[in-house]
Design a protein around this motif. Structure first.
Motif, mmCIF file in Angstrom:
data_model
loop_
_atom_site.group_PDB
_atom_site.id
_atom_site.type_symbol
_atom_site.label_atom_id
_atom_site.label_comp_id
_atom_site.label_asym_id
_atom_site.label_seq_id
_atom_site.Cartn_x
_atom_site.Cartn_y
_atom_site.Cartn_z
ATOM 1 N N GLN A 101 7.112 15.478 -2.559
ATOM 2 C CA GLN A 101 8.229 16.416 -2.512
ATOM 3 C C GLN A 101 8.247 17.311 -3.747
ATOM 4 O OE1 GLN A 101 11.301 16.703 -4.323
ATOM 5 N NE2 GLN A 101 11.903 18.410 -2.980
ATOM 6 N N ARG A 102 8.002 16.732 -4.926
ATOM 7 C CA ARG A 102 7.992 17.514 -6.155
ATOM 8 C C ARG A 102 6.866 18.552 -6.138
ATOM 9 N NH1 ARG A 102 9.988 15.800 -11.206
ATOM 10 N NH2 ARG A 102 11.629 14.234 -11.075
ATOM 11 N N ALA A 103 5.692 18.132 -5.632
ATOM 12 C CA ALA A 103 4.533 19.025 -5.644
ATOM 13 C C ALA A 103 4.632 20.112 -4.584
ATOM 14 C CB ALA A 103 3.257 18.212 -5.438
ATOM 15 N N SER A 104 5.119 19.753 -3.405
ATOM 16 C CA SER A 104 5.111 20.693 -2.279
ATOM 17 C C SER A 104 6.406 21.463 -2.120
ATOM 18 C CB SER A 104 4.817 19.940 -0.979
ATOM 19 O OG SER A 104 5.876 19.054 -0.648
ATOM 20 N N GLY A 105 7.490 20.924 -2.674
ATOM 21 C CA GLY A 105 8.781 21.589 -2.555
ATOM 22 C C GLY A 105 9.485 21.350 -1.240
ATOM 23 N N ILE A 106 8.936 20.444 -0.411
ATOM 24 C CA ILE A 106 9.565 20.133 0.878
ATOM 25 C C ILE A 106 9.610 18.626 1.085
ATOM 26 C CG2 ILE A 106 8.860 22.311 1.968
ATOM 27 C CD1 ILE A 106 6.609 20.741 3.363
ATOM 28 N N GLU A 107 10.501 18.205 1.952
ATOM 29 C CA GLU A 107 10.553 16.798 2.334
ATOM 30 C C GLU A 107 9.308 16.475 3.159
ATOM 31 O OE1 GLU A 107 12.031 12.941 2.561
ATOM 32 O OE2 GLU A 107 12.747 14.625 1.343
ATOM 33 N N PRO A 108 8.540 15.453 2.784
ATOM 34 C CA PRO A 108 7.297 15.159 3.511
ATOM 35 C C PRO A 108 7.539 14.887 4.988
ATOM 36 C CG PRO A 108 7.381 13.949 1.441
ATOM 37 C CD PRO A 108 8.732 14.572 1.631
ATOM 38 N N GLY A 109 6.726 15.513 5.827
ATOM 39 C CA GLY A 109 6.790 15.340 7.269
ATOM 40 C C GLY A 109 5.540 15.898 7.908
ATOM 41 N N TYR A 111 6.478 8.424 -10.375
ATOM 42 C CA TYR A 111 7.481 8.649 -9.337
ATOM 43 C C TYR A 111 7.108 7.882 -8.072
ATOM 44 C CZ TYR A 111 8.388 12.630 -12.430
ATOM 45 O OH TYR A 111 8.650 13.419 -13.527
ATOM 46 N N ALA A 112 8.072 7.699 -7.189
ATOM 47 C CA ALA A 112 7.815 7.051 -5.902
ATOM 48 C C ALA A 112 6.916 7.951 -5.049
ATOM 49 C CB ALA A 112 9.133 6.783 -5.177
ATOM 50 N N PRO A 113 6.200 7.381 -4.075
ATOM 51 C CA PRO A 113 5.220 8.165 -3.305
ATOM 52 C C PRO A 113 5.766 9.448 -2.690
ATOM 53 C CG PRO A 113 4.916 5.840 -2.866
ATOM 54 C CD PRO A 113 6.149 5.955 -3.722
ATOM 55 N N ARG A 114 6.838 9.347 -1.920
ATOM 56 C CA ARG A 114 7.363 10.535 -1.254
ATOM 57 C C ARG A 114 7.910 11.539 -2.268
ATOM 58 N NH1 ARG A 114 8.030 10.324 4.260
ATOM 59 N NH2 ARG A 114 9.770 11.804 4.187
ATOM 60 N N GLN A 123 -2.463 4.171 -12.360
ATOM 61 C CA GLN A 123 -3.236 4.171 -11.124
ATOM 62 C C GLN A 123 -2.445 4.905 -10.046
ATOM 63 O OE1 GLN A 123 -3.724 -0.013 -10.506
ATOM 64 N NE2 GLN A 123 -1.587 -0.357 -9.969
ATOM 65 N N GLY A 124 -3.118 5.227 -8.955
ATOM 66 C CA GLY A 124 -2.447 5.944 -7.883
ATOM 67 C C GLY A 124 -1.201 5.223 -7.409
ATOM 68 N N VAL A 125 -0.145 5.975 -7.117
ATOM 69 C CA VAL A 125 1.147 5.356 -6.818
ATOM 70 C C VAL A 125 1.162 4.653 -5.476
ATOM 71 C CG1 VAL A 125 2.137 7.454 -5.786
ATOM 72 C CG2 VAL A 125 3.648 5.770 -6.856
ATOM 73 N N SER A 126 0.349 5.127 -4.527
ATOM 74 C CA SER A 126 0.289 4.497 -3.214
ATOM 75 C C SER A 126 -0.989 4.935 -2.535
ATOM 76 C CB SER A 126 1.492 4.896 -2.340
ATOM 77 O OG SER A 126 1.331 6.223 -1.834
ATOM 78 N N MET A 127 -1.374 4.228 -1.485
ATOM 79 C CA MET A 127 -2.575 4.619 -0.756
ATOM 80 C C MET A 127 -2.330 5.877 0.064
ATOM 81 S SD MET A 127 -4.822 2.818 -1.973
ATOM 82 C CE MET A 127 -6.007 3.822 -1.089
ATOM 83 N N GLY A 128 -1.095 6.121 0.485
ATOM 84 C CA GLY A 128 -0.805 7.364 1.191
ATOM 85 C C GLY A 128 -1.017 8.573 0.300
ATOM 86 N N TYR A 145 0.804 -1.221 0.000
ATOM 87 C CA TYR A 145 0.000 0.000 0.000
ATOM 88 C C TYR A 145 0.839 1.274 0.000
ATOM 89 C CZ TYR A 145 -3.105 -3.719 1.387
ATOM 90 O OH TYR A 145 -3.785 -4.909 1.425
ATOM 91 N N GLU A 146 2.023 1.211 0.596
ATOM 92 C CA GLU A 146 2.912 2.373 0.650
ATOM 93 C C GLU A 146 4.347 1.897 0.405
ATOM 94 O OE1 GLU A 146 3.101 6.495 0.760
ATOM 95 O OE2 GLU A 146 1.408 5.125 0.751
ATOM 96 N N PRO A 147 4.707 1.725 -0.880
ATOM 97 C CA PRO A 147 6.043 1.206 -1.199
ATOM 98 C C PRO A 147 7.156 2.027 -0.570
ATOM 99 C CG PRO A 147 4.648 1.260 -3.156
ATOM 100 C CD PRO A 147 3.899 1.983 -2.072
ATOM 101 N N HIS A 148 8.227 1.331 -0.207
ATOM 102 C CA HIS A 148 9.445 1.943 0.333
ATOM 103 C C HIS A 148 9.220 2.542 1.731
ATOM 104 C CE1 HIS A 148 10.349 1.453 -3.878
ATOM 105 N NE2 HIS A 148 9.550 2.450 -4.223
ATOM 106 N N THR A 149 8.236 2.036 2.453
ATOM 107 C CA THR A 149 7.953 2.511 3.805
ATOM 108 C C THR A 149 7.809 1.309 4.729
ATOM 109 O OG1 THR A 149 6.775 4.423 2.917
ATOM 110 C CG2 THR A 149 6.367 3.885 5.215
#
Length: 489
Positions: A463-471, A456-459, A276-281, A154-158
């Motif tokens: 990051q590309r859309a928001s310009g920040i590291e997700p947190g 692209y990968a989920p995070r 399809q959506g890249v992840s459920m997150g 559901y959330e690859p690489h996590t």
């Protein structure tokens, strides 16, 4: 035809069959006769056997070895096909078929047990589901952590540990904010009765207001609202209660967020892993930002107030400001999908811990109800009154979605990052929302997040859309600012 062309043609047929399986699931939760459940379980098992055979076909490995993609999208297609293939071949075909059969049957058992407030009727089939999913987890983990292997779906690489770390950052501030808000006078709740046909009519209007294309979608009713499909057939469901129209309206907006994501993906990716959506997150980031940051904003609720007056007449709320406060009322409650923004993630943390314990073997299915009730009382300060408000409220475990729940909270975290960027990127956002016009916001989300699908990968998407590291910081600041002002903290 090159190896890449052969692989993609094969993949499109597999994806088309997957869409058919999804349509069977949609039908089961909406219009299927109750007595058809045993046959539907066999149908689902049969199509899962076909899908498993295709996804683990040795030719896929041969094509992957020889394929030479021409661009970044082609490279991403191979990445996702390889990931799916490597996971699929680890799971025996008979196990995949058994899981499909049991979870299809379990869904109906859960619905009946929930209606009857009968946990005991559900536990035997849940035990089967848990046992089969643990077996699948062991096959996927190859000696590693079973729950991590499930989250990967559901959330690859996590990993579960990473998610737990994020939740540990969030919990203290959420608990403190909740305590401060519940210590203040609460806005008046909505009271009265609201015609359910008119709810559905307004629900459809809301779906269209948020950009849902009804030419390739539809709105139906189900016990548990959901979105299904991708490409040119993306369907949503909602539910109605004559005493709680907000459940209908915000379930609809939430599911439209999911559906709009699928409808917004580049059509060139249709029926491929990128389509399809890249992840459920990331999926939840769309549904939650539609529902909360946009749909529960002061600007949009002003418009919704007028729509409700038109639909229901005087319904006891004096004006748009009072309506905004009522929509965002922080209150005690049992149901995750009805929880306010402040407490929602605490519901997810409860489920996350319980399902990790189930998969680790630290919690037995026979002890689940007691464990849920004890944890709920400890977290929320009052006792669960009935099973449908407790461990029977969600469909997820009955259909085998272990590892799915934490993506709801990750979606909130991602939505916080996106909303921070959206506010800067769309001048006059509130003025648009006040007119019921979401196109500026939804257009920005489509361009910056949705259209990429699985490229692209989920995070990286966030990051590309928001310009920040997700947190979690943007989400926490948003909640503290919004509710601090509402409750005059």
């Amino acid at each position: 035809m090159t190896a890449f062309d052969d692989l993609m043609a094969f993949q499109r047929e597999t994806s088309a069959l997957g869409q058919i399986a999804g349509r069977l699931g949609w039908d089961q939760e909406t219009v299927m006769p109750r007595g058809a459940a045993p046959q539907r379980a066999e149908e689902m098992a049969a199509i899962e056997a076909v899908l498993h055979a295709r996804r683990s076909d040795p030719r896929v490995a041969e094509w992957l070895e020889k394929a030479e993609p021409q661009d970044d999208a082609g490279q991403a297609q191979l990445r996702e096909i390889r990931r799916s293939y490597e996971r699929t071949v680890k799971v025996p075909a008979d196990l995949a078929k058994a899981i499909a059969r049991v979870t299809s049957a379990a869904q109906g058992t859960w619905a009946q047990a929930r209606a009857n407030e009968d946990v005991a009727a559900f536990l035997p089939v849940l035990q089967e589901v848990v046992s089969l999913k643990r077996e699948e987890g062991e096959a996927l983990a190859q000696g590693g952590n079973i729950y991590d292997a499930m989250v990967e779906d559901y959330e690859p690489h996590t990993t579960g540990t990473q998610i737990a770390g994020i939740f540990d950052q969030m919990r203290p501030r959420l608990v403190a904010l909740r305590a401060a808000l519940l210590d203040r006078p609460a806005p008046a709740p909505l009271t009265g009765t609201f015609d359910e046909l008119r709810q559905m009519q307004l629900s459809q209007k809301l779906a269209e207001a948020f950009g849902y294309d009804l030419n390739t979608g539809r709105v139906d009713k189900a016990v548990h609202p959901f979105s299904s499909g991708s490409g040119l057939d993306v369907r949503i469901t909602t539910r109605t209660s004559e005493v709680d129209p907000f459940n209908c309206f915000y379930s609809t907006i939430h599911e439209v967020g999911h559906a709009a994501y699928e409808q917004g993906i580049d059509p060139a990716y249709a029926l491929t892993p990128l389509g399809q959506g890249v992840s459920m997150g990331v999926h939840e980031s769309q549904s939650r930002i539609y529902e909360n940051q946009l749909g529960r904003s002061r600007a949009f609720t002003g418009w919704l107030f007028e729509q409700m007056v038109d639909a229901f007449g005087d319904f006891g709320i004096a004006d748009a400001d009072a309506f905004y406060a009522t929509v965002n009322r922080v209150h005690n409650g049992y149901i995750r999908t009805e929880a306010d923004e402040v407490q929602y993630n605490l519901h997810i943390m409860l489920r996350f811990d319980l399902e990790r314990a189930l998969m680790a073997g630290d919690l037995q299915v026979t002890d689940l109800e007691a464990a849920w009730n004890d944890r709920f009382a400890a977290d929320f300060g009052y006792a669960v009154d009935k099973p449908s408000n407790g461990c029977l409220q969600d469909v997820h475990w009955s259909v085998g979605l272990f590892g799915y729940f934490p993506t709801y909270a990750l979606g909130n975290v991602y939505a916080g990052c996106l909303y921070q960027a959206l506010q800067s990127a769309v001048p006059g956002l509130d003025a648009q929302l006040a007119e019921g016009d979401t196109s500026g916001a939804t257009g920005w989300l489509r361009e910056n997040a949705q259209r990429h699908g699985g490229l692209y990968a989920p995070r990286e998407i966030i990051q590309r859309a928001s310009g920040i590291e997700p947190g979690p910081e943007p989400l926490l600041q948003y909640l503290e600012t919004k509710f601090g002002a509402l409750y005059q903290l």
